[in-house]
Scaffold this active site. Sequence first.
Site, PDB file in Angstrom:
ATOM      1  N   PHE A  23     -10.865  -7.705  14.254  1.00 43.93           N
ATOM      2  CA  PHE A  23      -9.856  -8.246  13.061  1.00 43.93           C
ATOM      3  C   PHE A  23      -9.327  -7.355  11.771  1.00 43.93           C
ATOM      4  O   PHE A  23     -10.414  -7.104  11.444  1.00 43.93           O
ATOM      5  CB  PHE A  23     -10.011  -9.321  12.196  1.00 43.93           C
ATOM      6  CG  PHE A  23      -8.745  -9.827  11.510  1.00 43.93           C
ATOM      7  CD1 PHE A  23      -7.480 -10.579  11.612  1.00 43.93           C
ATOM      8  CD2 PHE A  23      -9.207 -10.011  10.329  1.00 43.93           C
ATOM      9  CE1 PHE A  23      -6.714 -10.856  11.116  1.00 43.93           C
ATOM     10  CE2 PHE A  23      -7.768 -10.606   9.473  1.00 43.93           C
ATOM     11  CZ  PHE A  23      -6.697 -10.850   9.895  1.00 43.93           C
ATOM     12  N   GLN A  24      -8.138  -6.707  11.668  1.00 44.32           N
ATOM     13  CA  GLN A  24      -7.739  -5.524  11.385  1.00 44.32           C
ATOM     14  C   GLN A  24      -8.852  -4.491  11.239  1.00 44.32           C
ATOM     15  O   GLN A  24      -8.556  -3.636  10.642  1.00 44.32           O
ATOM     16  CB  GLN A  24      -8.371  -6.441   9.636  1.00 44.32           C
ATOM     17  CG  GLN A  24      -6.437  -7.401   9.004  1.00 44.32           C
ATOM     18  CD  GLN A  24      -6.713  -7.590   7.763  1.00 44.32           C
ATOM     19  OE1 GLN A  24      -7.056  -7.306   6.850  1.00 44.32           O
ATOM     20  NE2 GLN A  24      -5.656  -7.747   7.368  1.00 44.32           N
ATOM     21  N   LYS A  80     -17.312  -2.140   5.892  1.00 45.04           N
ATOM     22  CA  LYS A  80     -17.469  -2.704   4.793  1.00 45.04           C
ATOM     23  C   LYS A  80     -18.888  -3.740   5.082  1.00 45.04           C
ATOM     24  O   LYS A  80     -19.385  -2.915   3.543  1.00 45.04           O
ATOM     25  CB  LYS A  80     -17.189  -4.679   5.214  1.00 45.04           C
ATOM     26  CG  LYS A  80     -17.832  -5.425   3.987  1.00 45.04           C
ATOM     27  CD  LYS A  80     -16.966  -6.813   5.255  1.00 45.04           C
ATOM     28  CE  LYS A  80     -17.233  -7.730   4.179  1.00 45.04           C
ATOM     29  NZ  LYS A  80     -17.206  -8.990   4.549  1.00 45.04           N
ATOM     30  N   MET A  87      23.760   9.778   2.875  1.00 43.49           N
ATOM     31  CA  MET A  87      23.734  10.722   3.449  1.00 43.49           C
ATOM     32  C   MET A  87      23.721  11.402   5.076  1.00 43.49           C
ATOM     33  O   MET A  87      24.754  11.636   5.736  1.00 43.49           O
ATOM     34  CB  MET A  87      22.611  10.893   3.274  1.00 43.49           C
ATOM     35  CG  MET A  87      22.526  12.644   3.697  1.00 43.49           C
ATOM     36  SD  MET A  87      21.079  13.318   2.698  1.00 43.49           S
ATOM     37  CE  MET A  87      22.359  14.483   1.803  1.00 43.49           C
ATOM     38  N   GLU A 128       1.220  -1.424  -0.260  1.00 43.36           N
ATOM     39  CA  GLU A 128      -0.124   0.020   0.010  1.00 43.36           C
ATOM     40  C   GLU A 128       0.921   1.208   0.066  1.00 43.36           C
ATOM     41  O   GLU A 128       0.452   2.596  -0.816  1.00 43.36           O
ATOM     42  CB  GLU A 128      -1.116  -0.324   1.036  1.00 43.36           C
ATOM     43  CG  GLU A 128      -1.556  -1.211   1.549  1.00 43.36           C
ATOM     44  CD  GLU A 128      -1.528  -1.820   1.853  1.00 43.36           C
ATOM     45  OE1 GLU A 128      -0.199  -2.659   2.154  1.00 43.36           O
ATOM     46  OE2 GLU A 128      -2.494  -3.781   1.342  1.00 43.36           O
TER      47      GLU A 128
END
Lengths: 545, 166
Positions: free
Chosen positions: A92-93, A142, A450, A30
């Site tokens: 969940f999630q 959802k 760097m 993502e």
Amino acid sequence: MFGIPGGVVIPLYDEIYHEKHFKHILVRHEQGGAHMAEGYAKASGTVGTCLGTSGPGATNLVTGIADAFMDSIPIVAIGGQVTTSLIGKDAFQEADLMGITTPITKHNFQITDPNEIDTIVDSAYHIAATNRPGPVYVEIPKDVQQKEVTAPKEIKLKGYKVLSGFDKEAANEACKMLLGAQRPVILVGGGAVYADCANELRVLAETCMIMVASTLHGKGIFDERHPLSLGMTGMHGQPPAVYAIQRCDVLFTIGIRFDDRVTGRLDGFAPEAKVIHIEIDASEIHKNRKTELGILGNAKEVLTYMAETVKKMQWKSKEWNEKLHAMQREYAEDINIDASPIDPRRLMFELGKVFTEDTIVTTGVGEHQMDVAHFIKFSKPRKFITSGGLGTMGFGIPSAIGAKVAMPNNPVFNVDGDGSFAMTVQELATAKVNNIKVVNVIMNNAYLGMVRAWNDMFYEGRRSQVWLGKIPDFQKLAEAYGLLGISVERPSEIADALQLAMKNEESSVLNVHVNNEAIVLPIVPAGASNSEMKGARIPKDYFTK
Amino acid sequence: MKIELKNDGTWCDFVEKFFLRLIVEQRKGVMARIATLLARKGYIIGSICVGKHIEEGEASIVLTLRGEEAEVKNAKDLLGKLIHVISIEMYHESDAVERELCLLKVEKGEDLKAKLSGFDFKVVKEGKDFAVVEIIDYPARIEELVALARKNFKVLDISRSGANAI
């Protein structure tokens, strides 16, 4: 749209499955999707879109959203969320993305009624694109994706108005200040790019014969090959540009936020200057540098008016511009360096030869990024796409893919570092599968270069956890993704390798092994005044002479 | 310099007080957006007073902030960018009418009214061994009343509305 499905967005993807005209690009992570949306937005000037599922999918978007917020990039990020009745139950999630994204978005919406989807999505794009652009996050649980739309509801944005007009008195005053200046300089930033004011800026600069410097994000809005261009200023800027700003008496700024990488220590920045600041975001005026004259408005409108007002300015003294031009000539550097291992400047020399004014260049973050910013001249806006504010390593590959999707007819290069490149390297698969051609050029010094340079300069050489050791072999890795991989060891090989990559029909990876010990100079040490800039050809009295 | 609190919790003398008066859409999370924005930019909210406004679905919020004018102006500009903020005004304390409501619950004692005389207060409820006193005044006067009450009675509870202004 750049997205990847997961549990709670399956209903949404099921609709996409039926949709014939919807262009969706499946990404591999993502974060990559979010940076692609940014690259798309920066290259095209329109809004980019990315999507992730709830929980980890959405938290993976967060780096890209934060990056877009810092650099004012218009994207709409869409996240799934667990079913409305489960929100707050640690399902969940489930993660509180409304809470997480509030400080890093222009606005965020949680859609709880399917009848509001239409109007909220429209509002999200409107907010992202107008005034000072920025990211908007839209969360869709959802069950909201699954329910039927029965009676669409309109949401009014009572508190959001597109800024129009500006204070003409203030613009007149700005003209007077410019006309009365002995040592004026114009400094343009990313805001000028969004205002699309290249022509108006050029007319004003040419009418008044005032030289123009830019910030990192302002590169290209004023042609860097124009005789009035001073190039980029800031921590790794062109010393004559830094000098001009440190010594000017009127500093005319357009769409900049006086970032510390531009100003150095704030109280030592442009100490003799009266500052004029054109800005579309009222909260930026006086935020860092207190300005003598703030003009709230769209830069294109203000500059059009000012160019009309100043018309022909009789330049009183040519000395200032002549001095700056002399300093530029004095600082000009031959970077066609035939050393082995390859000097990074030679790589920039070769890249500069193959880049046209329409080539889009993206970068990761680090030494390679500052080398491109310092050595490559851009003639048009929206051609240099880089993570400036947040400094997000891994920005290069995905933003290049997004830029190529937006502008398929422009050549797109990602000039990257070995550390940055590896952070989002999985998106090579996205480029391969979707046949998106990006030439990736890795400036491989086997270090987090760097940080290593700062270890050497400011931490007495204690190189702490910066050695990457040329793992993986990027040529073989490219081949594993089914792409062309080329390793380059000698300076004489660079040009041919670039030609090969450019002629290749697919994406490619050039693994250019450069001198491990090369550092980016000049530099203004963090926290120091810009007048303390250090570099091989900057004598002690450079900023006082 | 933004806002300075001294170790004893009082404000530095040289910082001025400003009111920010916001008209906002009444929506879930509006207060959270305002509070977190000010917190992460380093402002300390002195008080908050919220209520319905003229139009349906709109609320009025009065915030007090202390600091230099330019700093508070920046807070105003930042808050003005919130999508749910319909309008925002900034007043210096000398330019606004300021009032606060304080409810004071004290242990019932002798001569409540006599001992608090000089203040425009009401006893709004009396129980067996307590009384609730209501006072509406500007915050400094409320401080004085609270101090006086603490000297003369056992103060059981204090609830203040935060400064309101118009």
